[in-house]
Design a protein around this motif. Structure first.
Motif: not given
Length: 304
Positions: A172-176, A229-235, A243-246, A265-271
């Motif tokens: 999260v800090p890296s992205v923000k 950003i917070d949603i993607a890195f929560a899990q 991650a973005f289902l909700e 859609p198969a990528r992870r938030g950390e990428t």
């Protein structure tokens, strides 16, 4: 006139005079090495035209080096004992430069634009470890006039701030911070230059704000990007689709929004990069672009 900087003996003497014991809860570790503070100030690139915001000046080691560079300094110190002593320390070390120093006995997380007479152009600080990231994000958002940030933080925090997408430290800090500008590492600092000596190394990080922002910079837009950003890195081990289902409503809608933003859609938030998050928001239809940017010049809202 060159300002005399603080050394180890003077730091100890000041603490003794004040009957002062550093508090771990406030991250109070004071630099006593003149070469280190000169290195920080030099790397910041500030000059006599800058108004520098210093966070947690403590006993004044870095403050004196900033004034020696010719800058105007607003020092924000939460400890009332240290805030009261700082102007006297500066006066003792350079009688002619005290007029360029303003000291505010405040919590940096509550500082607003109206608290300063003139907008700051830079932040240079030995940031307390426990508030480093919140303080950085608050100042960059609150003061669009800040063009350069040079901070000393715990080495682990420095690694997170400067981490690239896909790395173990990227989060999260890296992205923000990259929403505001470019981030670079400027080396390590040994614990031995501090009193008391911390158990960790420190790292120098510089942030240069975008001269012209690639995306809208108004508060509303930034907050919505930060929510994604917070949603993607929560899990963080989840795929972006899951991650973005909700946020999206259903799995299919999540995938469709990601594909519309050119994100697998198969990528992870950390990428994902900050540009990916911006594009995801812009193409989702969940925001109204603002033409009134609180951060000065920016390009018109655009889709990436």
């Amino acid at each position: 006139m060159t300002i005399r900087l603080l050394g180890r003996t003077e730091i100890r003497n000041l603490a003794k005079e004040l009957d002062f014991k550093p508090r771990k809860s406030l991250g109070q570790n004071f630099v006593h090495d003149a070469n280190t503070v000169r290195r920080i100030v030099s790397a910041s690139g500030i000059n006599k035209h800058d108004h520098v915001l210093e966070v947690g000046p403590g006993l004044g080691s870095l403050t004196l080096a900033l004034l020696d560079r010719g800058a105007t300094v607003s020092a924000i110190e939460i400890d009332p004992v240290l805030a009261q002593r700082l102007p006297k320390t500066v006066a003792e070390h350079s009688h002619s430069e005290i007029h360029r120093l303003t000291v505010l006995n405040r919590d940096i997380l509550g500082i607003e634009r109206s608290d300063l007479v003139e907008p700051p152009t830079a932040v240079v600080a030995n940031l307390p470890y426990n508030i480093a990231v919140p303080a950085l994000l608050h100042l960059l958002a609150e003061f669009p006039s800040i063009r350069t940030v040079m901070v000393m933080v715990q080495a682990e925090v420095a690694e997170r701030l400067a981490a690239e997408p896909g790395g173990k430290d990227y989060g999260v800090p890296s992205v923000k911070v990259r929403f505001f500008g470019k981030v670079r590492r400027y080396g390590m600092v040994s614990p031995t230059v501090f009193w008391p000596i911390p158990r960790v190394y420190s790292g120098l990080v510089r942030i240069d704000r975008h001269e012209v922002s690639p995306w809208p910079t108004d508060d509303g837009f930034r907050e919505k990007v930060f929510e994604l950003i917070d949603i993607a890195f929560a899990q963080r081990r989840k795929t972006a689709r899951n991650a973005f289902l909700e946020w999206a409503g259903t799995g299919n809608e999540s995938a469709e929004r990601l594909l519309a933003a050119s994100i697998d859609p198969a990528r992870r938030g950390e990428t994902l990069t900050v540009a990916d998050f911006v594009r995801l928001l812009q193409r989702s239809g969940d925001f109204t672009a603002s033409t009134d940017s609180s951060e000065g010049p920016s390009r018109p809202a655009q889709v990436f």
